[in-house]
Design a protein around this motif. Structure first.
Motif, PDB file in Angstrom:
ATOM      1  N   ASN A   1       0.810  -1.280   0.157  1.00  0.00           N
ATOM      2  CA  ASN A   1      -0.129  -0.199  -0.079  1.00  0.00           C
ATOM      3  C   ASN A   1       0.800   1.486   0.021  1.00  0.00           C
ATOM      4  O   ASN A   1       0.351   2.202  -0.092  1.00  0.00           O
ATOM      5  N   LEU A   2       2.048   1.134   0.210  1.00  0.00           N
ATOM      6  CA  LEU A   2       3.118   2.154   0.092  1.00  0.00           C
ATOM      7  C   LEU A   2       3.672   2.392  -1.303  1.00  0.00           C
ATOM      8  O   LEU A   2       3.952   1.539  -1.951  1.00  0.00           O
ATOM      9  N   SER A   3       3.657   3.892  -1.574  1.00  0.00           N
ATOM     10  CA  SER A   3       4.068   4.205  -2.909  1.00  0.00           C
ATOM     11  C   SER A   3       5.534   4.041  -3.033  1.00  0.00           C
ATOM     12  O   SER A   3       6.096   3.966  -1.917  1.00  0.00           O
ATOM     13  N   ALA A   4       5.832   3.877  -4.267  1.00  0.00           N
ATOM     14  CA  ALA A   4       7.458   3.982  -4.562  1.00  0.00           C
ATOM     15  C   ALA A   4       8.110   5.134  -4.015  1.00  0.00           C
ATOM     16  O   ALA A   4       9.063   5.008  -3.620  1.00  0.00           O
ATOM     17  N   ASN A   5       7.355   6.214  -4.134  1.00  0.00           N
ATOM     18  CA  ASN A   5       8.090   7.735  -3.809  1.00  0.00           C
ATOM     19  C   ASN A   5       8.312   7.387  -2.457  1.00  0.00           C
ATOM     20  O   ASN A   5       9.240   8.253  -1.883  1.00  0.00           O
ATOM     21  N   TYR A   6       7.479   6.984  -1.614  1.00  0.00           N
ATOM     22  CA  TYR A   6       7.464   6.876  -0.095  1.00  0.00           C
ATOM     23  C   TYR A   6       8.735   6.089   0.253  1.00  0.00           C
ATOM     24  O   TYR A   6       9.294   6.668   1.042  1.00  0.00           O
ATOM     25  N   TRP A   7       8.883   4.908  -0.496  1.00  0.00           N
ATOM     26  CA  TRP A   7      10.045   4.154  -0.095  1.00  0.00           C
ATOM     27  C   TRP A   7      11.308   4.974  -0.551  1.00  0.00           C
ATOM     28  O   TRP A   7      12.515   4.794   0.000  1.00  0.00           O
ATOM     29  N   LEU A   8      11.322   5.615  -1.564  1.00  0.00           N
ATOM     30  CA  LEU A   8      12.573   6.579  -1.973  1.00  0.00           C
ATOM     31  C   LEU A   8      12.815   7.571  -1.107  1.00  0.00           C
ATOM     32  O   LEU A   8      14.169   7.777  -0.839  1.00  0.00           O
ATOM     33  N   GLU A   9      11.889   8.068  -0.425  1.00  0.00           N
ATOM     34  CA  GLU A   9      12.061   9.137   0.502  1.00  0.00           C
ATOM     35  C   GLU A   9      12.589   8.646   1.843  1.00  0.00           C
ATOM     36  O   GLU A   9      13.591   9.128   2.358  1.00  0.00           O
ATOM     37  N   LEU A  10      12.120   7.412   1.983  1.00  0.00           N
ATOM     38  CA  LEU A  10      12.644   6.549   3.284  1.00  0.00           C
ATOM     39  C   LEU A  10      14.166   6.242   3.114  1.00  0.00           C
ATOM     40  O   LEU A  10      14.950   6.401   4.198  1.00  0.00           O
ATOM     41  N   GLU A  11      14.673   5.967   2.000  1.00  0.00           N
ATOM     42  CA  GLU A  11      15.692   5.393   1.597  1.00  0.00           C
ATOM     43  C   GLU A  11      16.717   6.659   1.712  1.00  0.00           C
ATOM     44  O   GLU A  11      18.098   6.349   1.918  1.00  0.00           O
ATOM     45  N   SER A  12      16.254   7.531   1.164  1.00  0.00           N
ATOM     46  CA  SER A  12      17.200   8.801   1.048  1.00  0.00           C
ATOM     47  C   SER A  12      17.365   9.512   2.628  1.00  0.00           C
ATOM     48  O   SER A  12      18.447   9.894   2.741  1.00  0.00           O
ATOM     49  N   ASP A  13      16.250   9.530   3.536  1.00  0.00           N
ATOM     50  CA  ASP A  13      16.441   9.860   4.863  1.00  0.00           C
ATOM     51  C   ASP A  13      17.517   8.708   5.654  1.00  0.00           C
ATOM     52  O   ASP A  13      18.061   9.149   6.665  1.00  0.00           O
ATOM     53  N   PHE A  14      17.503   7.422   5.372  1.00  0.00           N
ATOM     54  CA  PHE A  14      18.290   6.512   5.926  1.00  0.00           C
ATOM     55  C   PHE A  14      18.810   5.753   4.918  1.00  0.00           C
ATOM     56  O   PHE A  14      18.379   4.469   4.553  1.00  0.00           O
ATOM     57  N   PRO A  15      20.114   6.289   4.576  1.00  0.00           N
ATOM     58  CA  PRO A  15      21.019   5.418   3.612  1.00  0.00           C
ATOM     59  C   PRO A  15      21.285   4.067   3.892  1.00  0.00           C
ATOM     60  O   PRO A  15      21.383   3.233   2.984  1.00  0.00           O
ATOM     61  N   SER A  16      21.311   3.676   5.260  1.00  0.00           N
ATOM     62  CA  SER A  16      21.585   2.203   5.544  1.00  0.00           C
ATOM     63  C   SER A  16      20.692   1.236   5.289  1.00  0.00           C
ATOM     64  O   SER A  16      20.746   0.406   5.646  1.00  0.00           O
ATOM     65  N   LEU A  17      19.484   1.895   4.897  1.00  0.00           N
ATOM     66  CA  LEU A  17      18.180   1.009   4.687  1.00  0.00           C
ATOM     67  C   LEU A  17      18.399  -0.038   3.576  1.00  0.00           C
ATOM     68  O   LEU A  17      18.786   0.397   2.528  1.00  0.00           O
ATOM     69  N   ASN A  18      18.117  -1.307   4.165  1.00  0.00           N
ATOM     70  CA  ASN A  18      18.160  -2.443   2.743  1.00  0.00           C
ATOM     71  C   ASN A  18      16.947  -3.136   3.020  1.00  0.00           C
ATOM     72  O   ASN A  18      16.588  -3.661   3.961  1.00  0.00           O
TER      73      ASN A  18
END
Length: 257
Positions: A233-250
């Protein structure tokens, strides 16, 4: 003479009583007739027309005094006290139906790995958008220190004799008591491959055949699981923003173990 006087006296008395009775009747007839409850009339003194009028008045009085018909059954309703007044219930909308669960996604999760100091903040961000992630502890094996050893001897006695020789060479060592390397001699445990190689070359110069055994270390790591039924249910833009804020996210999709 006496008889004549007696007759006159009797005649005078009779006339007195006669006239006195007429005056009494006239006086009674001249009195005002009683009204209301003071009026008393015998039924026998009334004629047919007067009796019929009284009968009609009696029927009308009964109709007036009879209770009115209770068409709405109001008289049978119990009285409601002030404490028993039923308050109107507030309107509650019907709950929305829960979304259907895709059986193909059941048991699958979006597994989120990140630096331990950032993982809790990532979970808070997901909870802020009505997601339900949860923290999971995972035990991870990683390479540990390296032991350099001399190949096992046939018996513990032979290994003991070699220990004495190594001590004279100022080499710290001990006999391995069990396992596949039983009766072998450990000549050092090192944290780096370079130090382990230096000790192996030193032992080979003394005429010993050496080998290396690397220990494994178990470490606990924490990661977040997000059910895939929610993650989609989460958009691709949301994940991109989250990965940008937390670069260590995998991120990886796997079963929720």
């Amino acid at each position: 003479m006496k008889w004549m006087a007696l007759i006159l006296i009797v005649a005078n008395m009779a006339a007195f009583y006669l006239f006195h009775d007429d005056d009494s009747q006239e006086a009674v007839s001249d009195l005002p007739r009683p009204v209301g409850a003071a009026r008393l009339i015998l039924i026998d003194e009334l004629n047919f027309t007067e009796r019929d009028a009284l009968r009609i008045q009696e029927d009308e009085s009964r109709q007036v005094s009879a209770p009115a018909p209770d068409s709405f059954n109001l008289l049978r309703q119990p009285l409601v006290g002030e404490d028993e007044v039923v308050q109107a219930q507030p309107f509650e909308p019907e709950p929305e139906p829960e979304p259907e669960i895709d059986p193909a996604l059941e048991g699958l999760c979006e597994i989120l790995r990140a630096d331990q100091n950032q993982l809790s903040r990532i979970v808070e961000r997901l909870e802020a958008v009505d997601m339900n992630p949860y923290i999971v502890e995972e035990v991870v094996e990683s390479p540990g220190p390296i032991m350099v050893y001399i190949q096992p001897f046939d018996s513990y006695r032979e290994a003991s004799l070699e220990i004495n020789v190594l001590r004279r060479e100022n080499v710290e060592s001990f006999i391995i008591a069990d396992g596949e390397l039983q009766n072998g001699i450990s000549v050092g445990v090192f944290g780096t491959q370079e130090n382990a190689l230096t000790r192996a070359n030193q032992m080979q110069a003394l005429g010993y055949q050496t080998g290396e055994y690397q220990y494994t270390v178990e470490n606990s790591e924490y990661l977040a699981h997000l059910p895939l039924q929610e993650s989609i249910n989460l958009s691709a833009n949301y994940w991109l923003e989250l990965e940008s804020d937390f670069p260590s996210l995998n991120r990886e999709q796997n079963s929720c173990f």
